[in-house]
Design a protein around this motif. Structure first.
Motif, PDB file in Angstrom:
ATOM      1  N   SER A 250       0.812  -1.211   0.000  1.00  0.00           N
ATOM      2  CA  SER A 250       0.000   0.000   0.000  1.00  0.00           C
ATOM      3  C   SER A 250       0.850   1.267   0.000  1.00  0.00           C
ATOM      4  N   LEU A 253       0.436   3.473  -3.047  1.00  0.00           N
ATOM      5  CA  LEU A 253      -0.795   4.217  -3.296  1.00  0.00           C
ATOM      6  C   LEU A 253      -0.515   5.702  -3.497  1.00  0.00           C
ATOM      7  N   LEU A 260      -2.827  11.919  -2.042  1.00  0.00           N
ATOM      8  CA  LEU A 260      -2.432  11.343  -0.763  1.00  0.00           C
ATOM      9  C   LEU A 260      -1.039  11.814  -0.372  1.00  0.00           C
ATOM     10  N   ARG A 264      -1.782  10.919   5.265  1.00  0.00           N
ATOM     11  CA  ARG A 264      -3.034  10.301   4.808  1.00  0.00           C
ATOM     12  C   ARG A 264      -2.807   8.862   4.353  1.00  0.00           C
ATOM     13  N   LEU A 265      -1.668   8.636   3.718  1.00  0.00           N
ATOM     14  CA  LEU A 265      -1.363   7.287   3.274  1.00  0.00           C
ATOM     15  C   LEU A 265      -1.211   6.345   4.465  1.00  0.00           C
ATOM     16  N   LEU A 268      -4.606   5.579   5.754  1.00  0.00           N
ATOM     17  CA  LEU A 268      -5.338   4.701   4.844  1.00  0.00           C
ATOM     18  C   LEU A 268      -4.840   3.260   4.951  1.00  0.00           C
ATOM     19  N   ARG A 269      -3.547   3.086   5.101  1.00  0.00           N
ATOM     20  CA  ARG A 269      -2.994   1.732   5.217  1.00  0.00           C
ATOM     21  C   ARG A 269      -3.538   1.036   6.459  1.00  0.00           C
ATOM     22  N   LEU A 271      -6.304   1.776   7.962  1.00  0.00           N
ATOM     23  CA  LEU A 271      -7.732   1.584   7.750  1.00  0.00           C
ATOM     24  C   LEU A 271      -8.000   0.332   6.929  1.00  0.00           C
ATOM     25  N   LEU A 272      -7.191   0.116   5.882  1.00  0.00           N
ATOM     26  CA  LEU A 272      -7.368  -1.076   5.035  1.00  0.00           C
ATOM     27  C   LEU A 272      -7.174  -2.359   5.840  1.00  0.00           C
TER      28      LEU A 272
END
Length: 302
Positions: A250, A253, A260, A264-265, A268-269, A271-272
């Motif tokens: 990820s 991304l 991103l 934020r990345l 997000l990682r 969160l995934l």
């Protein structure tokens, strides 16, 4: 890109070995080990310090496996009457105490300066261009060995007794099983695998310091066991690759989505991974692969 992929796959192999160790201790044995990262750190420092002192890499690795197995057995012996939350607290306390010892006892561990110059196995036997690929092959071979041994144990009378003890230790003890001796062996075997993981960690980075070891190592191992299926070595193998590859893959991304940034990345990682874990718990509560159970074939006819 190739070098990054090789490094990521080596990290996957190391993390999966730690997951297999936890699966033996907690998945099959029901022994909660929140201090798993401490045993990995002990294996890494034992191997690294002996290595830079002049010991051959494989000999230093063997010593680290023995030291970590003995330390794991000793911790289980100290907390032999504890279970569940209490055992988790004792193992976590051991790991934190070890981390503080390594951080401040510079005369022995070099403290926060770390241990540089760790030599990988087979260095000098292969050309430098192939060194990373050879180390990856060695890490995968170690993973295959740990998986084969633990899978054999899971399908043996030892594994069946371990599951029975996990499900109801009182009944197992009433049937004549030595539960305390079983716990001691289980922690020791898991510690040996964590010694392998720690040694490979030291070889992978060729430099170690206390900041490299923390509860996140334990968290990855628990995610692998929960997602893969508690008690299933095959499930842990699949989940270990899935979790670490998801976390590391990820990172790209940020190239696919220009909006991103780094913060934020990172969010997000996580969160995934969180969404994947929740989805597994909802739709596959037993994990990707159910644990091995001995069954008997039904008789047909009279």
């Amino acid at each position: 890109m190739t070098a990054y992929l090789v490094a990521t796959l080596a990290l996957v192999a190391i993390s999966t070995i730690a997951g297999l160790a936890l699966n033996l201790q907690w998945g099959l044995g029901g022994l909660v080990n929140f201090g798993l990262f401490g045993f990995v750190m002990l294996g890494a420092y034992t191997c690294g310090l002996l290595n830079v002192a002049g010991w051959p890499p494989l000999v230093a690795m063997a010593a680290a496996i023995l030291v970590t197995a003995a330390a794991s057995a000793a911790v289980s012996l100290i907390s032999i009457r504890l279970s569940d939350d209490y055992l988790a607290i004792v193992s976590l306390g051991f790991a934190e105490s070890l981390r503080l010892f390594i951080s401040y006892e510079e005369w022995l561990t070099r403290g926060t300066l770390g241990v540089p110059g760790i030599v990988r196995p087979f260095t000098g036997w292969v050309p430098p261009a192939a060194a990373d690929a050879v180390f990856l092959a060695f890490a995968v071979a170690c993973l295959a060995l740990v998986y084969a041994v633990f899978e054999k144990l899971a399908r043996s009378p030892f594994g069946r007794t371990l599951r029975a003890t996990r499900d109801d230790p009182t009944v197992a003890e009433a049937l004549g099983k030595n539960v305390l001796w079983l716990r001691l062996r289980t922690f020791g075997l898991g510690g040996a695998a964590l010694g392998i993981a720690g040694s490979l960690h030291a070889f992978n980075y060729t430099y170690i310091d206390p900041t490299q070891f923390g509860p996140v190592i334990t968290a990855y191992a628990f995610m692998a066991v929960i997602i893969g299926g508690r008690g299933s070595n095959t499930g842990v193998l699949l989940a270990g690759f899935t979790v670490v590859l998801l976390l590391e893959g990820s990172r790209f991304l940020i190239d696919a989505f220009g909006l991103l940034d780094g913060a934020r990345l990172a969010a997000l990682r996580l969160l995934l991974v969180g969404v994947a874990l929740v989805a597994i718990l909802i739709f596959k509560p037993d994990g990707l692969v159910r644990e091995y159970r001995l069954t008997s074939a039904a008789k047909e006819g009279p």
